[in-house]
Design a protein around this motif. Structure first.
Motif, PDB file in Angstrom:
ATOM      1  N   LYS A 304       0.825  -1.207   0.000  1.00  0.00           N
ATOM      2  CA  LYS A 304       0.000   0.000   0.000  1.00  0.00           C
ATOM      3  C   LYS A 304       0.862   1.261   0.000  1.00  0.00           C
ATOM      4  CE  LYS A 304      -4.119  -1.901   2.238  1.00  0.00           C
ATOM      5  NZ  LYS A 304      -5.057  -1.797   3.402  1.00  0.00           N
ATOM      6  N   LYS A 305       1.905   1.217   0.822  1.00  0.00           N
ATOM      7  CA  LYS A 305       2.814   2.363   0.893  1.00  0.00           C
ATOM      8  C   LYS A 305       3.544   2.525  -0.428  1.00  0.00           C
ATOM      9  CE  LYS A 305       3.416   4.460   4.165  1.00  0.00           C
ATOM     10  NZ  LYS A 305       2.800   5.738   4.625  1.00  0.00           N
ATOM     11  N   ALA A 306       3.911   1.407  -1.064  1.00  0.00           N
ATOM     12  CA  ALA A 306       4.584   1.454  -2.357  1.00  0.00           C
ATOM     13  C   ALA A 306       3.684   2.100  -3.408  1.00  0.00           C
ATOM     14  CB  ALA A 306       4.986   0.048  -2.795  1.00  0.00           C
ATOM     15  N   ILE A 307       2.410   1.685  -3.420  1.00  0.00           N
ATOM     16  CA  ILE A 307       1.452   2.258  -4.377  1.00  0.00           C
ATOM     17  C   ILE A 307       1.289   3.759  -4.134  1.00  0.00           C
ATOM     18  CG2 ILE A 307      -0.989   2.277  -5.051  1.00  0.00           C
ATOM     19  CD1 ILE A 307      -0.990  -0.762  -4.451  1.00  0.00           C
ATOM     20  N   GLU A 308       1.224   4.129  -2.864  1.00  0.00           N
ATOM     21  CA  GLU A 308       1.093   5.544  -2.496  1.00  0.00           C
ATOM     22  C   GLU A 308       2.274   6.358  -3.028  1.00  0.00           C
ATOM     23  OE1 GLU A 308       1.466   8.262   1.529  1.00  0.00           O
ATOM     24  OE2 GLU A 308       0.657   6.219   1.720  1.00  0.00           O
ATOM     25  N   TYR A 309       3.486   5.807  -2.872  1.00  0.00           N
ATOM     26  CA  TYR A 309       4.682   6.528  -3.328  1.00  0.00           C
ATOM     27  C   TYR A 309       4.737   6.597  -4.851  1.00  0.00           C
ATOM     28  CZ  TYR A 309       6.583   6.515   1.440  1.00  0.00           C
ATOM     29  OH  TYR A 309       6.784   6.729   2.782  1.00  0.00           O
ATOM     30  N   TYR A 310       4.365   5.499  -5.497  1.00  0.00           N
ATOM     31  CA  TYR A 310       4.353   5.512  -6.970  1.00  0.00           C
ATOM     32  C   TYR A 310       3.331   6.531  -7.483  1.00  0.00           C
ATOM     33  CZ  TYR A 310       7.363   1.380  -7.571  1.00  0.00           C
ATOM     34  OH  TYR A 310       8.428   0.504  -7.609  1.00  0.00           O
ATOM     35  N   ARG A 311       2.185   6.600  -6.812  1.00  0.00           N
ATOM     36  CA  ARG A 311       1.147   7.554  -7.213  1.00  0.00           C
ATOM     37  C   ARG A 311       1.664   9.000  -7.022  1.00  0.00           C
ATOM     38  NH1 ARG A 311      -2.594   6.219  -3.780  1.00  0.00           N
ATOM     39  NH2 ARG A 311      -3.501   4.593  -5.093  1.00  0.00           N
ATOM     40  N   ASP A 312       2.308   9.215  -5.864  1.00  0.00           N
ATOM     41  CA  ASP A 312       2.873  10.549  -5.611  1.00  0.00           C
ATOM     42  C   ASP A 312       3.904  10.909  -6.669  1.00  0.00           C
ATOM     43  OD1 ASP A 312       1.342  10.853  -3.375  1.00  0.00           O
ATOM     44  OD2 ASP A 312       2.952  10.381  -1.942  1.00  0.00           O
ATOM     45  N   TYR A 313       4.679   9.910  -7.002  1.00  0.00           N
ATOM     46  CA  TYR A 313       5.730  10.130  -7.997  1.00  0.00           C
ATOM     47  C   TYR A 313       5.108  10.522  -9.344  1.00  0.00           C
ATOM     48  CZ  TYR A 313       9.951   9.434 -10.779  1.00  0.00           C
ATOM     49  OH  TYR A 313      11.023   9.637 -11.616  1.00  0.00           O
TER      50      TYR A 313
END
Length: 322
Positions: A304-313
């Motif tokens: 979930k945190k990975a998806i959040e960071y990719y989305r932010d990116y």
């Protein structure tokens, strides 16, 4: 002849005075009964005359070559005085001045010889003159690129000064410079392990010196190049904690994140890269850190945190990180 020398001196004719005083001091008459005292007096007067004449040359802005020529003659006169009139209480100070002048003339070997004799042959050498002599030795060895000997003499000199004095600070900086140069020589010869040890020795030898942080950082670079991740991490954490405002401070967390990643300590690496994204002043570093942090979150199972960071990116950066 002595009165003639005096007359030249009083008339500011110091070149002639130096010559005439020298004749009185070292001529055959000095061996006559009762002449020693006058010879001694003339010998010292000749030194003063040389100094006065050199000051005249400087005031007239004569060439460095001419001034150095007379400075060399003055040094010879000092050495002769100290040898002939060695019982004179001023002889030690004269020798010290000679050593300083030799250093100024770039005659480092002769300066080393005179300064060494001052220390080894004068057990009652004053603390002040001993400090000067060690300084001449250290500076001379430094100029000759003999950095271990320079370091040794700077350490001996530092023992003679108060820890809270300006001299202590300056000598500590010279010690650090000697160690840093020595480490560079060692590294050039291919002994990386010893180079690292030498650089890190400044943490104890001169912890507050201007060059200490650079030396420790260079040691870290060598440790990273040698894939010694644990040792590099230890030094980086120390630098990060003790020197947060140093001009190199921005590099500490960057190198630390890299070291954790290379060590495969994914959890600490992820935290380090997130911190880079949040705090690093360089936009390119922030972009790269966010992308790497997203990948590391995947590695430690935080999808979930990975998806959040990719989305932010994706939202923050139109051009992907390559």
């Amino acid at each position: 002849m002595y009165k003639k020398a005096d007359a030249h001196f009083e008339s500011n004719q110091f070149k002639q005075a130096a010559t005439d005083y020298s004749i009185v001091a070292y001529g055959n008459d000095q061996f006559k009964k009762g002449a020693y005292k006058l010879s001694n007096k003339a010998g010292y007067a000749s030194l003063i005359s040389y100094t006065k004449y050199i000051d005249q040359l400087k005031a007239k802005k004569e060439t460095k070559k001419l001034i150095d020529t007379w400075q060399a003659k003055s040094v010879d006169a000092m050495l002769k005085f100290a040898n002939v009139f060695h019982k004179d209480s001023r002889a030690i100070a004269v020798l010290t001045n000679a050593a300083q002048a030799l250093f100024a003339l770039n005659e480092y070997d002769r300066a080393i010889g005179v300064a060494s004799d001052l220390i080894t042959k004068n057990k009652k050498l004053s603390k002040s003159l001993k400090q000067t002599a060690y300084g001449i030795l250290a500076h001379s060895f430094f100029q000759k690129a003999e950095y271990q000997l320079a370091q040794n003499n700077y350490l001996a000199q530092r023992k003679l000064v108060a820890k809270k004095s300006a001299d202590y600070v300056e000598i500590s900086n010279q010690i650090a410079a000697s160690v840093y140069k020595k480490a560079d020589q060692i590294k050039t010869k291919g002994n990386t392990k010893l180079a690292i040890k030498t650089l890190l020795s400044l943490k104890k030898l001169a912890p507050n010196s201007a060059i200490r942080v650079l030396a420790q950082y260079d040691a870290v670079s060598l440790l990273l190049a040698g894939k010694q991740w644990n040792s590099a991490i230890k030094e980086l954490n120390s630098l990060k904690k003790k020197f947060p405002k140093h001009k190199l401070a921005v590099e500490f967390p960057r190198k630390l994140a890299f070291a954790y990643e290379q060590k495969k300590d994914w959890k600490k690496a992820a935290s380090a890269y997130v911190a880079l994204f949040q705090k690093d002043p360089d936009p390119q570093v922030k972009q790269e850190a966010l992308f790497i942090a997203a990948g590391l979150q995947e590695k430690i199972g935080k999808d979930k945190k990975a998806i959040e960071y990719y989305r932010d990116y994706a939202h923050k950066y139109e051009k992907p990180y390559d």
